[in-house]
Design an enzyme around this catalytic site. Structure first.
Site, PDB file in Angstrom:
ATOM      1  N   GLN A 154      -1.300   2.212  -5.817  1.00  0.00           N
ATOM      2  CA  GLN A 154      -2.722   2.326  -5.473  1.00  0.00           C
ATOM      3  C   GLN A 154      -3.627   1.820  -6.590  1.00  0.00           C
ATOM      4  O   GLN A 154      -4.637   1.164  -6.331  1.00  0.00           O
ATOM      5  CB  GLN A 154      -3.068   3.781  -5.150  1.00  0.00           C
ATOM      6  CG  GLN A 154      -2.576   4.240  -3.788  1.00  0.00           C
ATOM      7  CD  GLN A 154      -2.963   5.675  -3.497  1.00  0.00           C
ATOM      8  OE1 GLN A 154      -3.296   6.434  -4.395  1.00  0.00           O
ATOM      9  NE2 GLN A 154      -2.915   6.057  -2.235  1.00  0.00           N
ATOM     10  N   ARG A 169       0.847  -1.194   0.000  1.00  0.00           N
ATOM     11  CA  ARG A 169       0.000   0.000   0.000  1.00  0.00           C
ATOM     12  C   ARG A 169       0.882   1.243   0.000  1.00  0.00           C
ATOM     13  O   ARG A 169       1.037   1.931   1.002  1.00  0.00           O
ATOM     14  CB  ARG A 169      -0.971  -0.048   1.169  1.00  0.00           C
ATOM     15  CG  ARG A 169      -2.048  -1.096   0.905  1.00  0.00           C
ATOM     16  CD  ARG A 169      -3.207  -1.039   1.853  1.00  0.00           C
ATOM     17  NE  ARG A 169      -4.323  -1.814   1.302  1.00  0.00           N
ATOM     18  CZ  ARG A 169      -5.417  -2.095   1.989  1.00  0.00           C
ATOM     19  NH1 ARG A 169      -5.565  -1.681   3.221  1.00  0.00           N
ATOM     20  NH2 ARG A 169      -6.389  -2.807   1.420  1.00  0.00           N
ATOM     21  N   ASP A 216      -4.061  -2.033  -6.567  1.00  0.00           N
ATOM     22  CA  ASP A 216      -4.445  -2.654  -5.297  1.00  0.00           C
ATOM     23  C   ASP A 216      -5.801  -3.361  -5.408  1.00  0.00           C
ATOM     24  O   ASP A 216      -6.856  -2.745  -5.251  1.00  0.00           O
ATOM     25  CB  ASP A 216      -4.489  -1.571  -4.220  1.00  0.00           C
ATOM     26  CG  ASP A 216      -4.724  -2.106  -2.823  1.00  0.00           C
ATOM     27  OD1 ASP A 216      -5.028  -3.313  -2.691  1.00  0.00           O
ATOM     28  OD2 ASP A 216      -4.625  -1.329  -1.861  1.00  0.00           O
ATOM     29  N   SER A 255      -8.193  -3.262  -2.242  1.00  0.00           N
ATOM     30  CA  SER A 255      -8.945  -2.031  -2.040  1.00  0.00           C
ATOM     31  C   SER A 255     -10.139  -1.945  -2.982  1.00  0.00           C
ATOM     32  O   SER A 255     -11.255  -1.610  -2.567  1.00  0.00           O
ATOM     33  CB  SER A 255      -8.038  -0.809  -2.230  1.00  0.00           C
ATOM     34  OG  SER A 255      -7.113  -0.705  -1.169  1.00  0.00           O
ATOM     35  N   TYR A 313      -2.261  -2.088   7.103  1.00  0.00           N
ATOM     36  CA  TYR A 313      -3.308  -2.924   7.687  1.00  0.00           C
ATOM     37  C   TYR A 313      -3.263  -2.810   9.200  1.00  0.00           C
ATOM     38  O   TYR A 313      -2.235  -2.510   9.805  1.00  0.00           O
ATOM     39  CB  TYR A 313      -3.105  -4.394   7.285  1.00  0.00           C
ATOM     40  CG  TYR A 313      -3.152  -4.619   5.811  1.00  0.00           C
ATOM     41  CD1 TYR A 313      -4.361  -4.821   5.157  1.00  0.00           C
ATOM     42  CD2 TYR A 313      -1.987  -4.633   5.047  1.00  0.00           C
ATOM     43  CE1 TYR A 313      -4.416  -5.032   3.784  1.00  0.00           C
ATOM     44  CE2 TYR A 313      -2.022  -4.836   3.677  1.00  0.00           C
ATOM     45  CZ  TYR A 313      -3.238  -5.036   3.056  1.00  0.00           C
ATOM     46  OH  TYR A 313      -3.283  -5.235   1.707  1.00  0.00           O
TER      47      TYR A 313
END
Length: 375
Positions: free
Chosen positions: A128, A123, A131, A134, A231
């Protein structure tokens, strides 16, 4: 020489997603690759074989699309035996579940394939757009609220009528990651009165920014920022006891509870006990996002609605798969962004050798190489 990219039909039970769409197929071909899609791969996501052909892909059997493929795309990683026709050293780009399915990782290594686990994407800012957790969690957080509302049996917003006023539903979201934030936003859009909690103190402002009430343990320190890799991590026994007391006092007043707490590589933490369920009002609903990882809620069974003490418990084994078209579109773009970022025109394909490669590479050269799988 162009790289041959194979897109497989998913074989896992209940998996409705697909790893490429006509949009991403066209763009992969535009990079200089050739794309072959297994017949029927996109049907569950409302994508016909003809749509792939129109985008420039070949469509055929699994053996036909895998023949000589240097890159294999999947949602859930295929077993090594299926990949026999792929080129030696081919990349297998998918969600691998390396901690839950270690034997599959070992088999990929033994067969000489390079397994790249998209769920281990770091992350960091430049990753991004790649990902997958997400993008899929965003949809899952939305679906959790919609599914809970469907079986709740009452309205979410406050309604004022000539016959009287209906109070707004009270929704409590436990765990404020991507899924939790989307659950808060969705419940708010539906008109609910929303509160939320998390072990990370930094999420307080995020909760407030969405118009929800933060519920936090005040007298015991939590995590000030993020855990490793963005996380949450496990908390001390003291914090867990304090949080359990706070939840017990709050949960009894709630109509809907959404739990979203997950710890990568470990069983889901238990957030709600049977005793706490018993304090809730009959007709209340709990959606357990972590049901397939052992559950945040005592008694949850994936893909079943269980009633305990008059409270309905539910959770899907694969929540993003409940929205196959949108989930596939986002997942496919994640993979496209990943391959595009590393595509080398001189090499005629992607070249992966940096911190992202180190984070997601499971196998290489016949060996398991990921540090968390060694020793």
């Amino acid at each position: 020489m162009e790289r041959r990219i194979a897109v497989l039909k998913e074989r896992a039970s209940g998996e409705t997603r697909v790893s490429a769409t006509p949009e991403t197929v066209r763009k992969l071909i535009g990079l200089g690759g050739s794309v072959a899609v297994e017949a029927g791969a996109g049907l569950a996501a409302s994508i016909a074989d003809e749509d792939y052909r129109a985008a420039g892909a070949q469509v055929g059997t699994a053996d036909q699309v895998l023949a000589g493929a240097q890159i294999v795309l999947g949602v859930q990683a295929p077993d090594a035996v299926l990949l026999a026709q792929a080129a030696p050293g081919a990349w297998v780009v998918a969600i691998h579940d390396p901690f839950g399915r270690r034997e599959r990782v070992d088999a990929l290594a033994a067969a000489g394939f390079e397994g790249l686990a998209m769920e281990l994407m770091p992350r960091i800012t430049r990753a991004q757009s790649m990902d997958v957790l997400s993008s899929q969690s965003n949809l899952a957080g939305y679906k959790a609220v919609i599914a809970a509302a469907d079986i709740y049996g009452r309205a979410f917003p406050m309604m004022m009528t000539a016959a009287g006023t209906i109070s707004a539903a009270k929704v409590f979201v436990m765990g404020v990651g991507v899924a939790g934030l989307q659950a808060i936003a969705t419940a708010r859009r539906l008109g609910a009165q929303v509160s939320a909690t998390d072990v990370r103190a930094a999420t307080r402002e995020q909760i407030q920014s969405l118009g929800a009430k933060p519920i936090f343990v005040e007298n015991v320190a939590g995590i000030e920022g993020e855990g490793a890799g963005g996380y949450a991590t496990e908390m001390s026994d003291e914090y867990q006891r304090a949080q359990a007391e706070l939840v017990s006092s709050h949960i009894a007043k709630q109509d809907i509870v959404i739990t979203t707490a997950l710890i990568p590589g470990r069983a889901a933490p238990r957030l709600v006990t049977d005793a706490q369920i018993a304090t809730m009002k009959p007709g209340s609903v709990i959606f357990d996002f972590a049901a397939p990882q052992g559950g945040n809620v005592e008694g949850t069974v994936p893909d079943q609605v269980i009633e305990r003490h008059g409270v309905k418990l539910m959770g899907f084994a694969n929540t993003p798969a409940q929205l196959p078209a949108d989930a596939s579109a986002l997942y496919a773009r994640n993979l496209l962004n990943f391959l595009t970022a590393f595509w080398d025109k001189e090499q005629g394909g992607p070249v992966l050798d940096d911190e992202i490669g180190e984070a997601i590479r499971l196998t290489r050269g016949g060996q398991v190489v990921h540090p968390r799988l060694l020793g």
